[in-house]
Design an enzyme around this catalytic site. Structure first.
Site, short mmCIF file in Angstrom:
data_model
loop_
_atom_site.label_atom_id
_atom_site.label_comp_id
_atom_site.label_asym_id
_atom_site.label_seq_id
_atom_site.Cartn_x
_atom_site.Cartn_y
_atom_site.Cartn_z
N LEU A 1 0.88 -1.10 0.01
CA LEU A 1 0.01 -0.08 -0.09
C LEU A 1 0.94 1.04 -0.06
CD1 LEU A 1 -2.84 1.02 0.00
CD2 LEU A 1 -3.03 0.83 2.27
N HIS A 2 1.05 1.65 -1.15
CA HIS A 2 2.15 2.95 -1.29
C HIS A 2 1.71 4.31 -0.85
CE1 HIS A 2 3.97 -0.17 -3.85
NE2 HIS A 2 2.85 -0.23 -4.69
N ASP A 3 0.67 4.89 -1.38
CA ASP A 3 0.54 6.31 -1.50
C ASP A 3 0.11 6.84 -0.16
OD1 ASP A 3 1.44 6.65 -4.06
OD2 ASP A 3 -0.77 6.50 -4.85
#
Length: 314
Positions: free
Chosen positions: A243-245
């Site tokens: 889960l990047h952002d």
């Protein structure tokens, strides 16, 4: 209590962008979102501008102003990621088309105007996609550069390599010239690379906790993540995808969740083999100026506790 920190969210939604925006909306005591600017990236601009408004309406934030920005990188053809995010960028749940309007003002002009109008050193730029809008704003109005408090970005990678090529992370790869301009600008940069985000897996137990919130935004996010993670589960063989952002917003809320160090970061813009690579001088083997705080480690359980706690407030 201190006044909320003023932020502009520059984004190319994207399911994980949606999670970042929702985290900001769930944290009004700490963060004041001055506006959301969209850029072409995960999907073309028409979809990213649509998706940002869908997220606002999903969270009952029709008061939020959304500004459409650059529809292509500075000098290169646009590369998109429908193979990850689906055709719309928010594939997964059934979502209503947005009814709130886009603002007439261009995103770049909004960024310039806001940084000029707000007191110097009070606005943080939160970038979740390619850095095209930011680079265009810097080129158009260099006077805004020293007025920025900080730029916190999701992008790049070093120890983890790349996720769109062996060397490059997607956000940087899409517009390496824009990233190069930003890293050379002298503004304070905090970088959330794949080295951090690959430690934040949407495991089944974490998604289950999110689903148990039972709210419409939380259920929509669960359905987005179930679609989004399928690509990374197959790619990495992990229980859930990275889960990047939301790391960008989580850092503003709880910086103690993250560990990193000040480094020099250069962007490769010439090599066909490694274009878009973030060359991080992690071990300080050069005398090049340290121009970014590069994060490498994260308290994953603390991150997901924060995410779920704030989603519950929406």
């Amino acid at each position: 209590m201190a006044d909320p920190r003023k932020i502009i969210i520059d984004t190319d939604p994207g399911q994980d962008d949606a999670a970042a925006i929702m985290l900001a909306f769930g944290s009004p005591d700490e963060l004041k979102v001055l506006g959301i600017t969209t850029v072409a990236g995960n999907v073309p601009l028409s979809y990213t501008s649509r998706n940002a408004r869908i997220i606002c309406e999903l969270c009952d934030r029709t008061d939020m102003k959304v500004f459409s920005g650059a529809d292509r990188p500075l000098v290169r053809p646009l590369v998109t990621a429908e193979h990850v995010h689906g055709k719309t960028g928010l594939d997964g749940p059934v979502l209503d088309e947005p009814t709130m309007p886009l603002q007439a003002q261009h995103a770049v002009d909004f960024i310039v105007e806001t940084l000029r109008d707000e007191p110097e050193g009070t606005v943080t730029l939160c970038t979740l996609g390619p850095l095209t809008n930011i680079a265009l704003a810097f080129e158009k109005a260099p006077d805004i550069i020293p007025r920025i408090r900080e730029l916190v970005m999701m992008g790049g990678g070093f120890f983890e390599g790349g996720n769109i090529t062996p060397a490059a992370e997607f956000n940087i790869y899409v517009d390496p010239e824009a990233a190069d301009l930003v890293f050379r600008s002298g503004i304070p940069v905090v970088m959330m690379p794949l080295d951090v985000t690959h430690k934040l897996l949407t495991r089944k137990d974490r998604v289950k906790r999110m689903a148990e919130l039972g709210t419409r935004p939380a259920i929509a996010m669960v359905e987005m993540l179930e679609f989004f993670e399928r690509f990374d589960v197959e790619k990495y063989g992990s229980d859930g995808g990275p889960l990047h952002d939301p790391t960008v917003v989580a850092y503003l809320l709880k910086p103690e969740l993250f560990q990193g160090r000040d480094c020099n970061v250069e962007i490769e813009v010439k090599s066909e083999l490694t274009v878009g690579m973030t060359v991080v001088d992690w071990w300080h083997v050069t005398d090049r100026k340290r121009n970014a705080k590069v994060m490498r480690d994260v308290d994953a359980d603390g991150f997901f506790d924060l995410l779920i706690e704030r989603f519950a407030r929406i």
